[in-house]
Design a protein around this motif. Structure first.
Motif, mmCIF file in Angstrom:
data_model
loop_
_atom_site.group_PDB
_atom_site.id
_atom_site.type_symbol
_atom_site.label_atom_id
_atom_site.label_comp_id
_atom_site.label_asym_id
_atom_site.label_seq_id
_atom_site.Cartn_x
_atom_site.Cartn_y
_atom_site.Cartn_z
ATOM 1 N N HIS A 37 31.351 42.396 51.884
ATOM 2 C CA HIS A 37 31.402 42.773 53.304
ATOM 3 C C HIS A 37 32.734 43.443 53.626
ATOM 4 C CE1 HIS A 37 27.668 41.542 55.107
ATOM 5 N NE2 HIS A 37 27.738 40.346 54.572
ATOM 6 N N HIS A 38 33.816 42.927 53.049
ATOM 7 C CA HIS A 38 35.126 43.546 53.290
ATOM 8 C C HIS A 38 35.162 44.954 52.705
ATOM 9 C CE1 HIS A 38 39.420 43.902 53.903
ATOM 10 N NE2 HIS A 38 39.560 44.245 52.628
ATOM 11 N N LEU A 39 34.595 45.125 51.511
ATOM 12 C CA LEU A 39 34.556 46.457 50.900
ATOM 13 C C LEU A 39 33.740 47.425 51.750
ATOM 14 C CD1 LEU A 39 34.027 45.350 47.194
ATOM 15 C CD2 LEU A 39 36.012 46.604 48.064
ATOM 16 N N ALA A 40 32.585 46.961 52.257
ATOM 17 C CA ALA A 40 31.743 47.817 53.097
ATOM 18 C C ALA A 40 32.468 48.214 54.371
ATOM 19 C CB ALA A 40 30.439 47.094 53.428
ATOM 20 N N GLY A 43 34.903 51.034 53.876
ATOM 21 C CA GLY A 43 34.381 52.341 53.497
ATOM 22 C C GLY A 43 33.941 52.521 52.064
ATOM 23 N N PHE A 44 33.834 51.444 51.289
ATOM 24 C CA PHE A 44 33.410 51.559 49.893
ATOM 25 C C PHE A 44 31.882 51.523 49.796
ATOM 26 C CE2 PHE A 44 37.754 50.283 49.394
ATOM 27 C CZ PHE A 44 38.179 50.897 48.218
ATOM 28 N N ASP A 45 31.312 52.472 49.058
ATOM 29 C CA ASP A 45 29.868 52.492 48.809
ATOM 30 C C ASP A 45 29.518 51.837 47.482
ATOM 31 O OD1 ASP A 45 29.261 53.901 51.192
ATOM 32 O OD2 ASP A 45 29.825 55.789 50.211
ATOM 33 N N THR A 46 30.436 51.917 46.522
ATOM 34 C CA THR A 46 30.229 51.305 45.214
ATOM 35 C C THR A 46 31.499 50.554 44.819
ATOM 36 O OG1 THR A 46 31.023 53.279 44.025
ATOM 37 C CG2 THR A 46 28.646 53.121 44.450
ATOM 38 N N VAL A 47 31.354 49.638 43.864
ATOM 39 C CA VAL A 47 32.505 48.883 43.373
ATOM 40 C C VAL A 47 32.250 48.505 41.924
ATOM 41 C CG1 VAL A 47 31.562 46.651 44.170
ATOM 42 C CG2 VAL A 47 34.024 46.890 43.809
ATOM 43 N N SER A 49 32.693 46.150 38.480
ATOM 44 C CA SER A 49 32.689 44.699 38.294
ATOM 45 C C SER A 49 34.115 44.154 38.317
ATOM 46 C CB SER A 49 31.991 44.323 36.981
ATOM 47 O OG SER A 49 32.648 44.918 35.875
ATOM 48 N N GLU A 50 35.062 44.919 37.770
ATOM 49 C CA GLU A 50 36.455 44.477 37.766
ATOM 50 C C GLU A 50 37.013 44.423 39.181
ATOM 51 O OE1 GLU A 50 35.241 46.839 35.846
ATOM 52 O OE2 GLU A 50 35.410 45.985 33.816
ATOM 53 N N GLY A 51 36.670 45.424 40.000
ATOM 54 C CA GLY A 51 37.157 45.463 41.375
ATOM 55 C C GLY A 51 36.585 44.340 42.213
ATOM 56 N N LEU A 52 35.281 44.079 42.063
ATOM 57 C CA LEU A 52 34.643 43.014 42.827
ATOM 58 C C LEU A 52 35.142 41.647 42.359
ATOM 59 C CD1 LEU A 52 32.694 42.040 44.945
ATOM 60 C CD2 LEU A 52 30.811 42.323 43.307
ATOM 61 N N ALA A 53 35.316 41.504 41.045
ATOM 62 C CA ALA A 53 35.814 40.231 40.508
ATOM 63 C C ALA A 53 37.207 39.932 41.046
ATOM 64 C CB ALA A 53 35.821 40.272 38.987
ATOM 65 N N ALA A 54 38.068 40.940 41.085
ATOM 66 C CA ALA A 54 39.423 40.738 41.600
ATOM 67 C C ALA A 54 39.394 40.364 43.077
ATOM 68 C CB ALA A 54 40.259 42.012 41.393
ATOM 69 N N ALA A 55 38.519 41.013 43.833
ATOM 70 C CA ALA A 55 38.425 40.728 45.274
ATOM 71 C C ALA A 55 37.887 39.323 45.536
ATOM 72 C CB ALA A 55 37.531 41.773 45.949
ATOM 73 N N ALA A 56 37.047 38.823 44.615
ATOM 74 C CA ALA A 56 36.442 37.497 44.793
ATOM 75 C C ALA A 56 37.236 36.402 44.092
ATOM 76 C CB ALA A 56 35.012 37.511 44.263
ATOM 77 N N GLY A 57 38.226 36.781 43.284
ATOM 78 C CA GLY A 57 39.057 35.781 42.617
ATOM 79 C C GLY A 57 38.429 35.150 41.395
ATOM 80 N N VAL A 58 37.576 35.902 40.676
ATOM 81 C CA VAL A 58 36.979 35.403 39.437
ATOM 82 C C VAL A 58 37.181 36.449 38.346
ATOM 83 C CG1 VAL A 58 35.221 34.113 40.707
ATOM 84 C CG2 VAL A 58 34.685 36.402 39.869
#
Length: 251
Positions: A37-40, A43-47, A49-58
């Motif tokens: 939700h924060h990425l959306a 303004g991000f349309d795609t992310v 796996s490394e970027g999403l993992a870092a944002a989620a802390g895993v």
């Protein structure tokens, strides 16, 4: 936070094509959803796996395994479609409909929970407040009246409530849980410092702030003990053994 499960395990298929999810994966999905939700919103349309993992802390391997349970593997060189992944996770978490929640106990903690605005943005609506204290009944909190606990069955049925939060003292929590279950509530978030006994088919999540602080105290104690160790012994290794007084010794 801990979970007390009664009935079907989270990893068991429900017979209607529902994904077979390990309990640990279920616990991480809300973190992925928050990050998405924060990425959306930024303004991000795609992310990736490394970027999403870092944002989620895993770590990214764990994230990819979790999302594979949803049938979402991303696109090589592109990553995950943010909007599509949000829709997938919200579907699995049952957030495609806004869920009504009852809150029992409007003392200091309950009052703060009743006024918290973050529930609405996560798919939940506090629909009813209850207390056994006559001095609290009739009070307005965040636009909602506090009902007498004796009205619980009537209000739960009228609001179609299946999830409830218990924020009462420990000695009242079991009786409240019994009343909630009798009224048709099947999921309980328990802030009271006690273990609830509930029948099969009722799920309980327990939040004990004192326990969380005790865990942090352990980490502080460990860090303090480690700072007292020699930095580099002659052979380059430190062997730790317990001392009689409970403090760690280096040998």
């Amino acid at each position: 936070m801990s979970q007390q499960r009664n009935g079907q395990a989270a990893g068991a298929p429900d017979g209607a094509g529902f994904p077979d999810l390990p309990e640990a994966t279920v616990a991480r999905l809300p973190e992925y959803l928050r990050a998405l939700h924060h990425l959306a919103e930024t303004g991000f349309d795609t992310v990736s796996s490394e970027g999403l993992a870092a944002a989620a802390g895993v770590n990214s391997a764990k994230l990819r395994k979790d999302l594979s349970h949803l049938g979402s593997y991303g696109t090589r060189g592109v990553g995950y479609d943010v909007a599509l992944l949000i829709a997938q996770i919200e579907h699995v978490l049952g957030l495609t409909q806004r869920r009504t929640v009852a809150l029992v106990g409007v003392g200091n903690l309950g009052h703060a929970l009743a006024g918290y605005g973050g529930f609405g943005t996560r798919g939940f609506r506090i629909a009813a407040l209850f207390d056994a204290d006559p001095g609290r009944v009739g009070e307005q909190i965040n636009g909602l009246p506090v009902h007498d606990i004796r009205r619980l069955p009537e209000v739960v049925a009228a609001e179609a409530i299946s999830i409830a939060v218990i924020a009462t003292p420990a000695e009242a929590a079991q009786q409240v849980a019994d009343q909630l279950v009798a009224a048709g509530v099947t999921s309980i978030l328990n802030f009271a410092p006690c273990v609830l006994s509930v029948p099969d088919g009722v799920d309980v999540r327990k939040v004990d702030l004192a326990v969380e602080l005790q865990i942090l105290s352990f980490h502080e104690h460990r860090k303090s003990a480690l700072t007292t160790l020699p930095s580099h012994p002659a052979n380059g290794r430190v062997k730790i053994r317990p001392a009689l007084n409970g403090e760690a010794l280096a040998t």
